[in-house]
Motif scaffolding. Structure first.
Motif, mmCIF file in Angstrom:
data_model
loop_
_atom_site.group_PDB
_atom_site.id
_atom_site.type_symbol
_atom_site.label_atom_id
_atom_site.label_comp_id
_atom_site.label_asym_id
_atom_site.label_seq_id
_atom_site.Cartn_x
_atom_site.Cartn_y
_atom_site.Cartn_z
ATOM 1 N N ALA A 1 144.007 49.542 38.435
ATOM 2 C CA ALA A 1 143.341 50.481 39.336
ATOM 3 C C ALA A 1 142.533 51.463 38.518
ATOM 4 N N PHE B 1 140.747 48.852 42.979
ATOM 5 C CA PHE B 1 142.066 48.236 42.895
ATOM 6 C C PHE B 1 141.905 46.743 42.671
ATOM 7 N N ASP C 1 142.933 42.953 43.188
ATOM 8 C CA ASP C 1 143.391 42.309 44.420
ATOM 9 C C ASP C 1 144.907 42.225 44.488
ATOM 10 N N LYS D 1 146.328 45.631 45.883
ATOM 11 C CA LYS D 1 145.781 46.260 47.082
ATOM 12 C C LYS D 1 146.838 46.364 48.177
ATOM 13 N N THR E 1 148.534 52.972 44.727
ATOM 14 C CA THR E 1 147.475 53.948 44.909
ATOM 15 C C THR E 1 147.268 54.714 43.602
#
Length: 121
Positions: free
Chosen positions: A49, A60, A62, A65, A69
């Motif tokens: 990320a 992000f 894949d 995701k 965060t």
């Protein structure tokens, strides 16, 4: 130049959560894009990320995701990676990195030493 120190790694069961922190030295932290990368044994390092200098843009991979965060607090010179719904395949050493360019997926020149994350099944 910026120095980076990660913390918050550890051992967690699958489905659990961890929050990684990366503390940066220097007064110019707010100028850098920040990224989190990881490297599992016998695998290449991969981006997880990233966030731009102001927190307005995020990237992000894949595979994280909806689970991870990224956020930053420029007043505290710190970037965070909140990891939820962890899977055994998330096991890796996690690194934070800083880049002067705001590309997010490349150009990282400064790296921390890494923190180990282990997810048990």
């Amino acid at each position: 130049q910026v120095q980076l120190v990660e913390s918050g790694g550890g051992l967690v069961q699958a489905g659990g959560s961890l929050r990684l922190s990366c503390a940066a030295s220097g007064r110019t932290f707010g100028r850098y894009a920040m990224g989190w990368f990881r490297q599992a044994p016998e695998k290449e390092r991969e981006i997880v990320a990233a966030i731009d200098w102001a927190g307005g843009r995020r990237y992000f991979a894949d595979f994280v995701k909806g689970r991870f965060t990224i956020s930053r607090d420029n007043a505290k010179n710190t970037v965070y990676l909140q990891m939820n719904s962890l899977k055994p395949e998330d096991t890796a050493v996690y690194y934070c990195a800083a880049a002067e360019r705001q590309v997010l997926t490349s150009g990282y020149a400064y790296w921390g030493q890494g923190t180990q994350v282990t997810v048990s099944s």
